[in-house]
Structure formats: structure tokens, C-alpha cells
Write a protein that holds these residues in place. Structure first.
Motif, PDB file in Angstrom:
ATOM      1  N   HIS A  78       0.830  -1.208   0.000  1.00 55.90           N
ATOM      2  CA  HIS A  78       0.000   0.000   0.000  1.00 55.90           C
ATOM      3  C   HIS A  78       0.865   1.259   0.000  1.00 55.90           C
ATOM      4  CE1 HIS A  78      -3.392   2.625   0.872  1.00 55.90           C
ATOM      5  NE2 HIS A  78      -2.698   3.161   1.870  1.00 55.90           N
ATOM      6  N   ILE A  79       1.950   1.237   0.770  1.00 57.83           N
ATOM      7  CA  ILE A  79       2.800   2.424   0.895  1.00 57.83           C
ATOM      8  C   ILE A  79       3.697   2.612  -0.329  1.00 57.83           C
ATOM      9  CG2 ILE A  79       4.674   3.489   2.224  1.00 57.83           C
ATOM     10  CD1 ILE A  79       3.550   2.012   4.703  1.00 57.83           C
ATOM     11  N   TYR A  80       4.297   1.517  -0.819  1.00 56.52           N
ATOM     12  CA  TYR A  80       5.325   1.633  -1.854  1.00 56.52           C
ATOM     13  C   TYR A  80       4.874   1.169  -3.238  1.00 56.52           C
ATOM     14  CZ  TYR A  80       8.067   2.385   2.321  1.00 56.52           C
ATOM     15  OH  TYR A  80       8.526   2.880   3.517  1.00 56.52           O
ATOM     16  N   GLY A  81       3.655   0.675  -3.336  1.00 61.49           N
ATOM     17  CA  GLY A  81       3.093   0.369  -4.653  1.00 61.49           C
ATOM     18  C   GLY A  81       3.469  -0.962  -5.241  1.00 61.49           C
ATOM     19  N   HIS A  82       4.198  -1.784  -4.526  1.00 62.18           N
ATOM     20  CA  HIS A  82       4.542  -3.125  -5.022  1.00 62.18           C
ATOM     21  C   HIS A  82       4.812  -4.048  -3.831  1.00 62.18           C
ATOM     22  CE1 HIS A  82       8.434  -0.927  -4.760  1.00 62.18           C
ATOM     23  NE2 HIS A  82       8.802  -2.049  -4.155  1.00 62.18           N
ATOM     24  N   ASP A  83       4.787  -5.341  -4.090  1.00 58.19           N
ATOM     25  CA  ASP A  83       5.002  -6.322  -3.031  1.00 58.19           C
ATOM     26  C   ASP A  83       6.434  -6.258  -2.502  1.00 58.19           C
ATOM     27  OD1 ASP A  83       2.437  -7.416  -3.044  1.00 58.19           O
ATOM     28  OD2 ASP A  83       2.916  -8.747  -4.719  1.00 58.19           O
ATOM     29  N   TYR A  84       6.579  -6.591  -1.246  1.00 56.48           N
ATOM     30  CA  TYR A  84       7.916  -6.632  -0.623  1.00 56.48           C
ATOM     31  C   TYR A  84       8.816  -7.624  -1.341  1.00 56.48           C
ATOM     32  CZ  TYR A  84      11.541  -7.463   2.901  1.00 56.48           C
ATOM     33  OH  TYR A  84      12.743  -7.603   3.552  1.00 56.48           O
ATOM     34  N   ILE A  85       8.221  -8.688  -1.847  1.00 57.29           N
ATOM     35  CA  ILE A  85       9.011  -9.724  -2.513  1.00 57.29           C
ATOM     36  C   ILE A  85       9.789  -9.155  -3.692  1.00 57.29           C
ATOM     37  CG2 ILE A  85       7.275 -10.490  -4.169  1.00 57.29           C
ATOM     38  CD1 ILE A  85       9.409 -12.835  -2.067  1.00 57.29           C
ATOM     39  N   LYS A  86       9.247  -8.106  -4.326  1.00 55.79           N
ATOM     40  CA  LYS A  86       9.930  -7.500  -5.473  1.00 55.79           C
ATOM     41  C   LYS A  86      11.255  -6.891  -5.062  1.00 55.79           C
ATOM     42  CE  LYS A  86       9.255  -4.156  -9.217  1.00 55.79           C
ATOM     43  NZ  LYS A  86       8.338  -3.142  -9.811  1.00 55.79           N
ATOM     44  N   SER A  87      11.325  -6.379  -3.847  1.00 52.51           N
ATOM     45  CA  SER A  87      12.564  -5.755  -3.379  1.00 52.51           C
ATOM     46  C   SER A  87      13.660  -6.782  -3.113  1.00 52.51           C
ATOM     47  CB  SER A  87      12.303  -4.957  -2.095  1.00 52.51           C
ATOM     48  OG  SER A  87      12.045  -5.820  -0.993  1.00 52.51           O
ATOM     49  N   GLU A  97      22.100 -15.597  -0.526  1.00 54.38           N
ATOM     50  CA  GLU A  97      21.413 -16.702   0.139  1.00 54.38           C
ATOM     51  C   GLU A  97      20.334 -16.199   1.100  1.00 54.38           C
ATOM     52  OE1 GLU A  97      23.133 -20.683   1.954  1.00 54.38           O
ATOM     53  OE2 GLU A  97      23.147 -19.100   3.486  1.00 54.38           O
ATOM     54  N   PHE A  98      20.641 -15.116   1.838  1.00 51.53           N
ATOM     55  CA  PHE A  98      19.664 -14.614   2.805  1.00 51.53           C
ATOM     56  C   PHE A  98      18.399 -14.153   2.091  1.00 51.53           C
ATOM     57  CE2 PHE A  98      17.672 -11.410   5.500  1.00 51.53           C
ATOM     58  CZ  PHE A  98      17.607 -12.077   6.710  1.00 51.53           C
ATOM     59  N   GLU A  99      18.556 -13.405   1.013  1.00 54.85           N
ATOM     60  CA  GLU A  99      17.389 -12.933   0.262  1.00 54.85           C
ATOM     61  C   GLU A  99      16.591 -14.119  -0.297  1.00 54.85           C
ATOM     62  OE1 GLU A  99      20.108  -9.494   0.515  1.00 54.85           O
ATOM     63  OE2 GLU A  99      20.373 -11.617   0.016  1.00 54.85           O
ATOM     64  N   ASN A 100      17.283 -15.154  -0.777  1.00 51.19           N
ATOM     65  CA  ASN A 100      16.590 -16.325  -1.320  1.00 51.19           C
ATOM     66  C   ASN A 100      15.794 -17.051  -0.241  1.00 51.19           C
ATOM     67  OD1 ASN A 100      17.560 -15.919  -3.925  1.00 51.19           O
ATOM     68  ND2 ASN A 100      19.399 -17.136  -3.574  1.00 51.19           N
ATOM     69  N   ALA A 101      16.398 -17.182   0.933  1.00 53.21           N
ATOM     70  CA  ALA A 101      15.692 -17.815   2.051  1.00 53.21           C
ATOM     71  C   ALA A 101      14.504 -16.979   2.483  1.00 53.21           C
ATOM     72  CB  ALA A 101      16.661 -18.017   3.223  1.00 53.21           C
ATOM     73  N   LEU A 102      14.694 -15.663   2.521  1.00 57.17           N
ATOM     74  CA  LEU A 102      13.630 -14.759   2.936  1.00 57.17           C
ATOM     75  C   LEU A 102      12.479 -14.778   1.942  1.00 57.17           C
ATOM     76  CD1 LEU A 102      12.670 -12.695   5.000  1.00 57.17           C
ATOM     77  CD2 LEU A 102      13.949 -10.932   3.751  1.00 57.17           C
ATOM     78  N   LYS A 103      12.801 -14.865   0.648  1.00 52.53           N
ATOM     79  CA  LYS A 103      11.755 -14.926  -0.373  1.00 52.53           C
ATOM     80  C   LYS A 103      10.835 -16.124  -0.137  1.00 52.53           C
ATOM     81  CE  LYS A 103      14.604 -14.361  -3.927  1.00 52.53           C
ATOM     82  NZ  LYS A 103      15.119 -14.324  -5.322  1.00 52.53           N
ATOM     83  N   MET A 104      11.431 -17.261   0.196  1.00 56.00           N
ATOM     84  CA  MET A 104      10.642 -18.459   0.456  1.00 56.00           C
ATOM     85  C   MET A 104       9.652 -18.221   1.590  1.00 56.00           C
ATOM     86  SD  MET A 104      11.929 -22.166   1.875  1.00 56.00           S
ATOM     87  CE  MET A 104      13.160 -22.357   0.607  1.00 56.00           C
ATOM     88  N   VAL A 105      10.136 -17.627   2.662  1.00 57.43           N
ATOM     89  CA  VAL A 105       9.296 -17.396   3.839  1.00 57.43           C
ATOM     90  C   VAL A 105       8.216 -16.363   3.542  1.00 57.43           C
ATOM     91  CG1 VAL A 105       9.283 -16.557   6.210  1.00 57.43           C
ATOM     92  CG2 VAL A 105      11.119 -18.059   5.438  1.00 57.43           C
TER      93      VAL A 105
END
Length: 326
Positions: free
Chosen positions: A221-230, A238-246
Motif C-alpha cells: 500500500h505504501i510503496y506500490g509493489h510487493d515486498y518480494i519485489k525488493s 542466500e539470505f534474500e533467497n531464504a527470505l523470499k521463500m518465507v
């Protein structure tokens, strides 16, 4: 001695006992049963025959694996494993799945199974799972996750999720969601460097799954796109890949299960070999209707037909199809 809860399932248990050599009949006897009915059948079977039905399936699996002779056990090892999981109570099942996941050599495999548990269960269920884990294995689930070697990003996120079930409040707050969304932005795509892991882990460890869902909604709502896009930037590691899964699992569990577990397993695109049976067994009575609909809409094929196309014909496939259409 039969209890009042299990009274009335004697005929079903006799049918199961007598149809051990006729596997398809055995499948039909069990696959259509609810969790409560299966629990009562298990109790009744033990009262009549002096044997835990789950143990019998597990022993048949071991016999079949050791002799490489399905005829000797009367049932294939894959089907035995799936049926034994199916007959367990949910917290017992999660304890078994967690232990098997932690024994995997590849961290993405154990992470998938454990993420499904820690994201998809209430804190009260997680408490029962930990108790069942300790009773069955004489080990602490939290400690086993913390002791994973070598340490990795998937482990860090799992530890945060474990902590969240101890620390969070039941109520959700829009104010907290907005603040957390801004912190995620400022330490992620709003900064020039890599994502600040400590901030993300702190938020994950202090918020409930429902609170995190609201945070991701606020982020969009605030930034106009899903957090996953960031998390899909070029320097993602590796951390971003693990976080994407969660994040995917938290944001939309049925969609995650349809795509990340079922589709990837059916197409053979994952090393998580037990994912297909694990997901069908655990979600058959929870959200399978929604998962089936998402699968059909996304891939243009019924889930049962996709299973039939990828799994060789036989009793194991019949059981998976029965669960997928339950």
C-alpha cells in the motif's frame, strides 16, 4: 479395551486388517476418513489387535526398503511412509516431518518443510509439536535447529520464526505494520547496499504470522509493489533467497503450496523429494479446495491429472490422488 471415543469402528479395523494384501481397498478405507475418524480407527485397531497401525506401516516400510521386495511387506515403502504420516495426529506428524527434514543434507530441503510448519501452524500447535518431538526423539526441536551445521541464512530465519511463536502478541496492529513496512524498506530497497539481515530477523522474531501478513500488505500500500519485489535485486544472495521463500509462504500459503511445493515436486524441479506427499497429507483437510483451484487456474490442468501424468500408476499414486481430491 475399547474406549467410548473409538467404539463403532470395529468393522472398519477388521476391514483394514483383512485387506492388508489388497492395498487399493486399504487406501480407500483410510483416505476418505477425517482426522478424528483416523484417530479413532487407530485407537480401535490397537485395542483389538494390540498393535499401533502407524507402527505397522513403519515396519512394513522398513521391511520393504531392507528386502527391496514390496511383495514381502505387502505394500510399497513410499505408500507406507505416506500412510503412516496420514494416520498420525497433526502435531505428531509435524514432529516426524521436522526430524526427517533436519536429517536432510541440503538446507533448502529442510527449510521448506520447517517453513511450512512454522508459518502454517498456530502457536498452540507449535507447542504440541515441540512436545511430540521431545517425546519421540528425546531432543529439543529449537536446539536442533540452532545446532545445524554449517550455519546458514535459512537457519537464521528459522530461528527467528521459532522465536516468534514464543514472543508475539495475538492481536494485530496497523500502526506496527506500517512502522515495520517502513523499516523493511529503509533497510532494503531504500538503501544502496545489501539488505540489513539483523533488522529483518528482529521483525520476524517479534511478530506473529498474521502481523507479518499485515506488514506485507502495508508495504504494498505504501510503496506500490510487493515486498518480494525488493528481494529480487541483482545482488540478492542466500539470505534474500531464504527470505523470499518465507515471505511467499506467509503472504499467500495456498498459492505457495500450489506453486513452490506441488508444481515443483510434480515437475521434478526440486530436491525436496518428499514434498508432494508431505503437502497432500498435511493440507488434505485444511485448504485443499483452494490449492486445487489455484493449481488449475495457474497451470491449466487439474491437480489430480498432473499427479497421474508424473507419478507411475500404482497404489502410491492412487493414494496421492485420493488426498488431492479429498
Amino acid at each position: 479395551m475399547l474406549t467410548m471415543a473409538s467404539y463403532g469402528f470395529e468393522n472398519e479395523c477388521k476391514e483394514i486388517h483383512d485387506s492388508w494384501g489388497r492395498i487399493n481397498q486399504l487406501i480407500q478405507s483410510l483416505a476418505s476418513r477425517t482426522q478424528l475418524e483416523r484417530q479413532q480407527i487407530r485407537e480401535t485397531y490397537k485395542a483389538i489387535y494390540g498393535e499401533d497401525l502407524v507402527n505397522r506401516f513403519q515396519e512394513a516400510e522398513m521391511m520393504s526398503n531392507n528386502t527391496n521386495d514390496t511383495a514381502a511387506a505387502g505394500i510399497s515403502p513410499k505408500l507406507c511412509a505416506a500412510l503412516s504420516l496420514f494416520m498420525l495426529e497433526p502435531h505428531e506428524r509435524d514432529a516426524v516431518v521436522a526430524r526427517e527434514a533436519l536429517e536432510q543434507s541440503h538446507h533448502t530441503n529442510y527449510c521448506k518443510a520447517l517453513v511450512e510448519i512454522f508459518v502454517g501452524r498456530k502457536s498452540s500447535q507449535i507447542f504440541l509439536t515441540k512436545q511430540a518431538y521431545h517425546t519421540r526423539y528425546r531432543r529439543q526441536l529449537d536446539q536442533d535447529i540452532a545446532n545445524i551445521e554449517p550455519p546458514n541464512s535459512y537457519q537464521k530465519i528459522l530461528i527467528a520464526l521459532v522465536t516468534s511463536h514464543k514472543a508475539h502478541h495475538a492481536d494485530v496492529s496497523q500502526h506496527i505494520a506500517n512502522c515495520d513496512a517502513k523499516r523493511l524498506f529503509e533497510t532494503g530497497e531504500g538503501s544502496p547496499g545489501a539488505i540489513e539481515e539483523a533488522v529483518v530477523l528482529e521483525i520476524l522474531s517479534k511478530r506473529s504470522i498474521q502481523q507479518m501478513k499485515l506488514t506485507f500488505s502495508s508495504y504494498k500500500h505504501i510503496y506500490g509493489h510487493d515486498y518480494i519485489k525488493s528481494l529480487k535485486r541483482e545482488h540478492s544472495g542466500e539470505f534474500e533467497n531464504a527470505l523470499k521463500m518465507v515471505v511467499k509462504c506467509i503472504h499467500n500459503p495456498p498459492y505457495y503450496h500450489a506453486k513452490q511445493t506441488l508444481y515443483e515436486s510434480i515437475k521434478g524441479r526440486t530436491e525436496d523429494k518428499g514434498g508432494l506427499a508431505r503437502l497432500l497429507v498435511s493440507r488434505a483437510e485444511v485448504e485443499m479446495d483452494e490449492i486445487r483451484t489455484i493449481y488449475k487456474n495457474k497451470y491449466g490442468i487439474e491437480l489430480r491429472d498432473a499427479i497421474c501424468e508424473s507419478i507411475p500408476s500404482g497404489d502410491y499414486r492412487d493414494f496421492l490422488v485420493a488426498l488431492a481430491t479429498k
